[in-house]
Design an enzyme around this catalytic site. Structure first.
Site, PDB file in Angstrom:
ATOM      1  N   HIS A 106      -2.555  -0.185   3.871  1.00 56.40           N
ATOM      2  CA  HIS A 106      -3.005   0.900   4.895  1.00 56.40           C
ATOM      3  C   HIS A 106      -4.272   0.321   5.653  1.00 56.40           C
ATOM      4  CE1 HIS A 106      -0.465   3.709   2.667  1.00 56.40           C
ATOM      5  NE2 HIS A 106      -0.912   3.370   1.620  1.00 56.40           N
ATOM      6  N   GLU A 130      -7.797   5.452  -0.376  1.00 55.10           N
ATOM      7  CA  GLU A 130      -6.637   4.173  -0.797  1.00 55.10           C
ATOM      8  C   GLU A 130      -7.113   3.162  -0.092  1.00 55.10           C
ATOM      9  OE1 GLU A 130      -1.987   3.019  -1.358  1.00 55.10           O
ATOM     10  OE2 GLU A 130      -2.520   4.726  -0.618  1.00 55.10           O
ATOM     11  N   HIS A 166      -1.847  -1.516  -3.561  1.00 59.27           N
ATOM     12  CA  HIS A 166      -1.888  -0.041  -3.284  1.00 59.27           C
ATOM     13  C   HIS A 166      -2.352   0.605  -4.581  1.00 59.27           C
ATOM     14  CE1 HIS A 166       0.399   0.287   0.700  1.00 59.27           C
ATOM     15  NE2 HIS A 166       0.835  -1.061   0.020  1.00 59.27           N
ATOM     16  N   GLU A 195       1.276  -0.524  -7.723  1.00 57.28           N
ATOM     17  CA  GLU A 195       0.723   0.624  -7.778  1.00 57.28           C
ATOM     18  C   GLU A 195      -0.298   0.741  -8.718  1.00 57.28           C
ATOM     19  OE1 GLU A 195       0.857   2.901  -5.138  1.00 57.28           O
ATOM     20  OE2 GLU A 195       2.794   2.758  -4.331  1.00 57.28           O
TER      21      GLU A 195
END
Length: 377
Positions: free
Chosen positions: A207, A222, A275, A341
């Site tokens: 992101h 995030e 992430h 993640e």
């Protein structure tokens, strides 16, 4: 002067004179210690729960006037008393000078030990400075476990070489000498090389810019977490001799295809996208690692496995396992690629962890360990 006062004087004056005569004997009977730690805190009492009242550096001599619970009660040059941990100082054989002379901090019994060849950072996230003191500007940061080559020492600070060739200073009490030096046939010392040395590693902080990624219950984004971990990870990888490419090093927009293209054009050995997970189920928690679904190789799965195991081991969060998907950054990368993640930002407990510098540093360390294992096997 009344008779009662005269009798009292006759009683107390001799005792006072005896006390004065005993003072130099007591001083002479005391011992000395020499500080063995690089920079050691002096405390108001015999324990780490007492406040710090000063610091002394390696080689400083201190007069001991008592001992309690494994701590020396010492006299400082300015006349104050303080406590120093017994395991950070060693008794000296020579007697303390008499006539009230106390040892000076700038005159150690012997020359301080030579600085180590390398140190390992023990603080969670530690500032690197332009000079040996907190009054010098910060020139960078390193995370716990980072190894740095030492080229000098000043005022309790190590002068270290950074991966890009620059030099900086790190506080001696936030790094420990490493014991990894081994003797070569020529009698010289060298450091055990890392499996990461020379490897080209592309890091992709997920992101950024107008895309905040998932947002936690308290508003933590995030994109901030992924960039923080990537920066710490990049610093540690470079300290171990790896070359690192960051698809973004600040809060900017970068397209998904552009991220994979950067790694491909650069010729990366591996691609790692960072992430934090999210779910409508606020109780969802844990760590997962993904690799490409179409065209996956044994190396893709092995990379994902090494990263997943290292993250779970270091962070202690739930192990959700390995998954496959056709994410653009995985599908378009021409080298082994994985997407991690690290916890669920939608879970209030894990969001609280994600936003702490300590957790971010531990996550970076885990990823280093995973990459080290991947390239070692």
């Amino acid at each position: 002067m009344g008779p009662r006062l005269g009798k009292r004087l006759l009683f107390w004056v001799p005792l006072f004179l005896l006390f004065l005569l005993a003072l130099p004997l007591a001083a002479h009977a005391a011992t000395q210690v020499e500080v063995t730690g690089l920079v050691v805190n002096l405390r108001a009492g015999p324990g780490t729960d007492y406040p710090v009242v000063g610091q002394v550096s390696r080689g400083t001599r201190l007069v001991v006037v008592g001992e309690a619970r494994g701590w020396y009660n010492v006299a400082l040059p300015d006349g104050r008393r303080a406590f120093i941990a017994g395991w950070l100082a060693r008794p000296l054989e020579e007697a303390v000078p008499s006539r009230g002379i106390t040892a000076r901090e700038d005159k150690p019994v012997s020359s301080p030990a030579a600085p180590p060849n390398s140190v390992e950072v023990t603080g969670s996230v530690v500032n690197l400075r332009a000079g040996p003191g907190t009054d010098y500007p910060v020139v960078g940061q390193v995370s716990r476990g980072t190894r740095l080559v030492v080229v000098g020492e000043a005022r309790g600070w190590y002068n270290v070489v950074l991966p890009d060739g620059r030099r900086a200073f790190i506080a001696g009490w936030l790094a420990r000498p490493r014991e990894e030096a081994i003797s070569s046939r020529g009698g010289e010392e060298r450091l055990i090389p890392s499996a990461l040395a020379g490897k080209k590693i592309a890091l992709d902080p997920g992101h950024g810019g107008s895309d905040p990624g998932a947002i936690g219950p308290t508003g933590y984004q995030e994109k901030g977490f992924t960039l923080a971990v990537a920066r710490l990870l990049a610093a540690e990888l470079r300290s171990r001799g790896a070359q690192v490419l960051l698809t973004r090093d600040r809060d900017v927009d970068v397209g998904l295809y552009a991220r994979a293209a950067m790694a491909n054009d650069w010729g990366a050995d591996v691609f790692l996208s960072i992430h934090a997970d999210a779910s409508f189920n606020s109780s969802a928690r844990g760590i997962s690692t993904w690799y490409r679904r179409e065209g996956a190789t044994a190396e893709d799965r092995r990379l994902a496995q090494c990263l997943q195991e290292a993250l779970v081991k270091e962070l202690g969060l739930a192990d959700r396992g390995l998954f496959t998907a056709n994410f653009v950054v995985l599908r378009e990368s021409s080298m082994p690629a994985a997407l991690v993640e690290i916890g669920f930002i939608s879970n209030s407990d894990e969001e609280a962890l994600l936003r702490t510098p300590e957790f971010q540093a531990r996550a970076a360390k885990a990823l280093v360990d995973g990459l080290e294992r991947y390239f070692s096997s």
